[in-house]
Design a protein around this motif. Sequence first.
Motif, PDB file in Angstrom:
ATOM      1  N   ILE A 432       0.550  -1.230  -0.006  1.00  0.00           N
ATOM      2  CA  ILE A 432      -0.212   0.128   0.210  1.00  0.00           C
ATOM      3  C   ILE A 432       0.279   0.892   0.259  1.00  0.00           C
ATOM      4  N   CYS A 433       2.141   1.337   0.203  1.00  0.00           N
ATOM      5  CA  CYS A 433       2.569   2.606   0.777  1.00  0.00           C
ATOM      6  C   CYS A 433       3.577   2.696  -0.615  1.00  0.00           C
ATOM      7  N   VAL A 434       3.868   1.574  -1.796  1.00  0.00           N
ATOM      8  CA  VAL A 434       4.588   1.665  -2.447  1.00  0.00           C
ATOM      9  C   VAL A 434       3.528   2.226  -3.323  1.00  0.00           C
ATOM     10  N   LEU A 435       2.633   2.121  -3.424  1.00  0.00           N
ATOM     11  CA  LEU A 435       1.203   2.424  -4.315  1.00  0.00           C
ATOM     12  C   LEU A 435       1.319   3.651  -4.209  1.00  0.00           C
ATOM     13  N   VAL A 436       0.799   3.904  -2.934  1.00  0.00           N
ATOM     14  CA  VAL A 436       0.875   5.544  -2.547  1.00  0.00           C
ATOM     15  C   VAL A 436       1.925   6.183  -2.696  1.00  0.00           C
ATOM     16  N   GLY A 437       3.099   6.061  -2.844  1.00  0.00           N
ATOM     17  CA  GLY A 437       4.104   7.043  -3.113  1.00  0.00           C
ATOM     18  C   GLY A 437       4.186   6.711  -4.028  1.00  0.00           C
ATOM     19  N   LEU A 438       3.970   5.458  -5.010  1.00  0.00           N
ATOM     20  CA  LEU A 438       4.137   5.899  -6.579  1.00  0.00           C
ATOM     21  C   LEU A 438       3.563   6.833  -7.128  1.00  0.00           C
ATOM     22  N   TYR A 439       2.260   6.844  -6.587  1.00  0.00           N
ATOM     23  CA  TYR A 439       0.707   8.249  -6.515  1.00  0.00           C
ATOM     24  C   TYR A 439       1.354   9.534  -6.557  1.00  0.00           C
ATOM     25  N   GLN A 440       2.679   9.406  -5.453  1.00  0.00           N
ATOM     26  CA  GLN A 440       2.734  10.660  -5.340  1.00  0.00           C
ATOM     27  C   GLN A 440       4.119  11.711  -5.670  1.00  0.00           C
ATOM     28  N   LEU A 441       5.064  10.200  -5.973  1.00  0.00           N
ATOM     29  CA  LEU A 441       6.237  10.266  -7.170  1.00  0.00           C
ATOM     30  C   LEU A 441       5.292  10.772  -8.156  1.00  0.00           C
ATOM     31  N   SER A 442       4.563  10.444  -8.732  1.00  0.00           N
ATOM     32  CA  SER A 442       3.813  11.364 -10.015  1.00  0.00           C
ATOM     33  C   SER A 442       3.204  12.270 -10.382  1.00  0.00           C
ATOM     34  N   ARG A 443       3.208  12.680  -9.187  1.00  0.00           N
ATOM     35  CA  ARG A 443       2.549  14.003  -9.030  1.00  0.00           C
ATOM     36  C   ARG A 443       3.324  15.438  -9.460  1.00  0.00           C
ATOM     37  N   THR A 444       4.565  14.346  -8.036  1.00  0.00           N
ATOM     38  CA  THR A 444       5.575  15.395  -7.519  1.00  0.00           C
ATOM     39  C   THR A 444       6.512  15.990  -8.672  1.00  0.00           C
ATOM     40  N   LEU A 445       6.568  15.145  -9.940  1.00  0.00           N
ATOM     41  CA  LEU A 445       7.908  15.043 -11.292  1.00  0.00           C
ATOM     42  C   LEU A 445       6.991  15.348 -12.046  1.00  0.00           C
ATOM     43  N   ASP A 446       5.588  15.462 -11.940  1.00  0.00           N
ATOM     44  CA  ASP A 446       4.704  16.336 -13.135  1.00  0.00           C
ATOM     45  C   ASP A 446       5.038  17.554 -12.973  1.00  0.00           C
ATOM     46  N   GLN A 447       4.436  18.091 -11.464  1.00  0.00           N
ATOM     47  CA  GLN A 447       4.462  19.505 -11.118  1.00  0.00           C
ATOM     48  C   GLN A 447       5.993  19.810 -10.392  1.00  0.00           C
ATOM     49  N   LEU A 448       7.357  19.325 -11.007  1.00  0.00           N
ATOM     50  CA  LEU A 448       8.227  19.318 -10.562  1.00  0.00           C
ATOM     51  C   LEU A 448       8.675  20.909 -10.700  1.00  0.00           C
ATOM     52  N   ILE A 449       8.463  21.466 -11.884  1.00  0.00           N
ATOM     53  CA  ILE A 449       9.283  22.378 -12.648  1.00  0.00           C
ATOM     54  C   ILE A 449       8.889  23.644 -11.773  1.00  0.00           C
ATOM     55  N   TYR A 450       7.239  23.391 -12.126  1.00  0.00           N
ATOM     56  CA  TYR A 450       6.485  24.639 -10.943  1.00  0.00           C
ATOM     57  C   TYR A 450       6.929  25.219  -9.521  1.00  0.00           C
ATOM     58  N   HIS A 451       7.348  23.723  -8.915  1.00  0.00           N
ATOM     59  CA  HIS A 451       7.964  23.789  -7.550  1.00  0.00           C
ATOM     60  C   HIS A 451       8.854  24.100  -7.508  1.00  0.00           C
ATOM     61  N   THR A 452       9.685  24.289  -7.850  1.00  0.00           N
ATOM     62  CA  THR A 452      11.152  24.688  -8.428  1.00  0.00           C
ATOM     63  C   THR A 452      11.301  25.996  -8.383  1.00  0.00           C
ATOM     64  N   PHE A 453      10.009  26.115  -9.017  1.00  0.00           N
ATOM     65  CA  PHE A 453      10.569  27.524  -9.473  1.00  0.00           C
ATOM     66  C   PHE A 453      10.141  28.681  -8.865  1.00  0.00           C
ATOM     67  N   MET A 454       9.024  28.649  -8.190  1.00  0.00           N
ATOM     68  CA  MET A 454       7.865  28.811  -7.650  1.00  0.00           C
ATOM     69  C   MET A 454       7.661  28.252  -6.065  1.00  0.00           C
ATOM     70  N   LEU A 455       7.912  27.796  -5.729  1.00  0.00           N
ATOM     71  CA  LEU A 455       8.031  27.729  -4.378  1.00  0.00           C
ATOM     72  C   LEU A 455       9.644  27.449  -3.542  1.00  0.00           C
ATOM     73  N   ARG A 456       9.386  27.628  -2.735  1.00  0.00           N
ATOM     74  CA  ARG A 456      10.500  27.944  -1.471  1.00  0.00           C
ATOM     75  C   ARG A 456      10.675  27.052  -0.623  1.00  0.00           C
ATOM     76  N   LYS A 457       9.453  25.888  -0.518  1.00  0.00           N
ATOM     77  CA  LYS A 457       9.199  24.829   0.238  1.00  0.00           C
ATOM     78  C   LYS A 457       8.578  23.476  -0.169  1.00  0.00           C
ATOM     79  N   GLY A 458       8.384  22.075   0.221  1.00  0.00           N
ATOM     80  CA  GLY A 458       8.537  21.380  -0.226  1.00  0.00           C
ATOM     81  C   GLY A 458       8.567  20.471   0.055  1.00  0.00           C
TER      82      GLY A 458
END
Length: 458
Positions: A432-458
Motif C-alpha cells: 500500500i505504501c508503494v502504491l501511495v508513494g508511486l502516486y505521490q512521485l508521479s504528481r511530484t515529477l509532473d509539478q517539479l518545474i513549477y515547484h522548483t521556480f515558484m515555491l521555496r519549500k516542499g
Amino acid sequence: MAGIGFQLRKILVKDTYSSTLRAYLYAGMISSGPWALSIISVMIIGLLSLGYLIPSQEVGQFLVSVTYLMASSLIFTGGLQLFFTRYTSDRLFENQPQVILPNLLGILLLITLAASVFGFFILALFFGNTSIHYKIVMFSNFIVLCNLWIVIIFLSGMKAYNRILLTMLIGYSLMIAASFILSRWKIYGLLTSLLIGHAVLLFLFLAEILRSHPSQKLIAFDFLKRKKIFLSLIATGFLYNLGIWVDKFIFWFNPATSHEVIGPLRSSLVYDLPIFLAYLSIIPGMAVFLVKIETDFAEWYEKLFKAVRDGGTLSYIEQARDEMTLAVRQGLFSICKIQGVTIILLLLFAPAILDWLTISRYHLPLFYIDVVGVSIQVVFMALLNVFFYLDKRLIALKLCFLFVLLNTGLTILSHILGPTFFGYGFTLSLFICVLVGLYQLSRTLDQLIYHTFMLRKG
C-alpha cells in the motif's frame, strides 16, 4: 551518496560485462554488505555452535539477544543516520569536506553518551534477573552498534572499495574465529565475539574515514546549529526503522506466538526464521537500486538543477526533467525485474534451502510471503531515496508514518484472523505504501518545474 555515484559511473563507462558486474558487486557490497554479512556471520556462529560447543538453549539466547541489539540500535539511531547523511551531503555540496570529520566525532560522542544512558536504564529496569556479565556485554554491544550505523554512512563516499571489502572480511572472520575461542564462556563468549567483530569494523572504518576526510580540528558540533537540523528527517528515519521492526515486536510480545528466552526478551519460532532468511534475498535488488539511482537518475538530477541554477533554457530544463523521470521509471522497473527473478528462484528452491538449513518446511508459506514483502521494501526504499533527492521530506515522512500505522494495524489483524494470515500485515503495508508513494512521485515529477521556480519549500 555522491562518492559511489561518481565511482560507479567511472566503472560503467567502459561498457563491458566485467565492468558492469564490478559495478553491481561494489553497489551490493556498499548497500547491504555490513548487515548481510552480519546476519550470515551470526547464523554461522549459531549453526556451528549448536550441538558442538554450546547447548542449544544458550545458542538460542545468543541469536535472540543479537536480534534485539540490531533492532534497538537501528531504531535508536535511525533518525540521526538520516539527519547526518543530509548534513554531510550539504557540506560536500558547499565544498567544505574539512568540517565532516570533526562533526562525525561530535555526533559519535553524543550518540555514545545518549546510548549509554538509554542502555543503562533499560538494563536496570528490565534485566534485573540476568547476570552482570550478560548486562555488560549487551551494554557494550549496543554502544558499538549505535556508533557503527553512523560510520557506515560514509562507506558510499569512500573510493577504497577493496579495502572496505577486506575490512568487512577481517571483522566478520574475526567474529567467527573469536566465537570458537570464547565458546567456553557460552553465551557471554558468543556475545563478546560479536562485540570484538563489530568493534574492529568500527575502528577500521573510522581509520579509513580519517584517511579520506582529513581535518585539523578534532571535534565539532556544527550539526546542532538550528539551521542545519532537519527535524522531519530525524522523524522519518525513526519511523522507517520502527516500521521495519514493529511487526516483529508484535509477534514477540504476543504470548500466543512467542516464548520467553532470556530476561524480558522473547522470540517467535513461527515468525523469526522466515523473515530474517527472506531479508537475505534483497541483496540483488539493493545492488540494482544503488546503481540505477546513483548513476542514471543522479546524473540527470544534477543536470536538471544545474540548469535551473545557471539559467538554462526552459526547453532544456523540461528535457532534463523528462530524462530524469524516465531514469526513475527504468530504475524502479529494473528493481522489480531483478527481485521478481529472485522471488521465482526462491519459490523453486525454498524447500531445498530450508532442508539444508534443517528448518521445518512448516515455515514455507510464511517464507514465501516474507520474500515478497522484503522485495517490495526495496522498491519502497528506492521511492524514499528519490523523494530525499527532490527534497520532498514531508512526503517521505508521511509515507513512513503510514508504514508504521499499516504494519501495526494489519499485523494485529493477522493475529486475530489466525496463522494462515501471518506475514500478510508486513507485506500488505509495504504494498500500500508503494502504491501511495508511486502516486505521490508521479504528481511530484509532473509539478517539479513549477515547484522548483515558484515555491521555496516542499
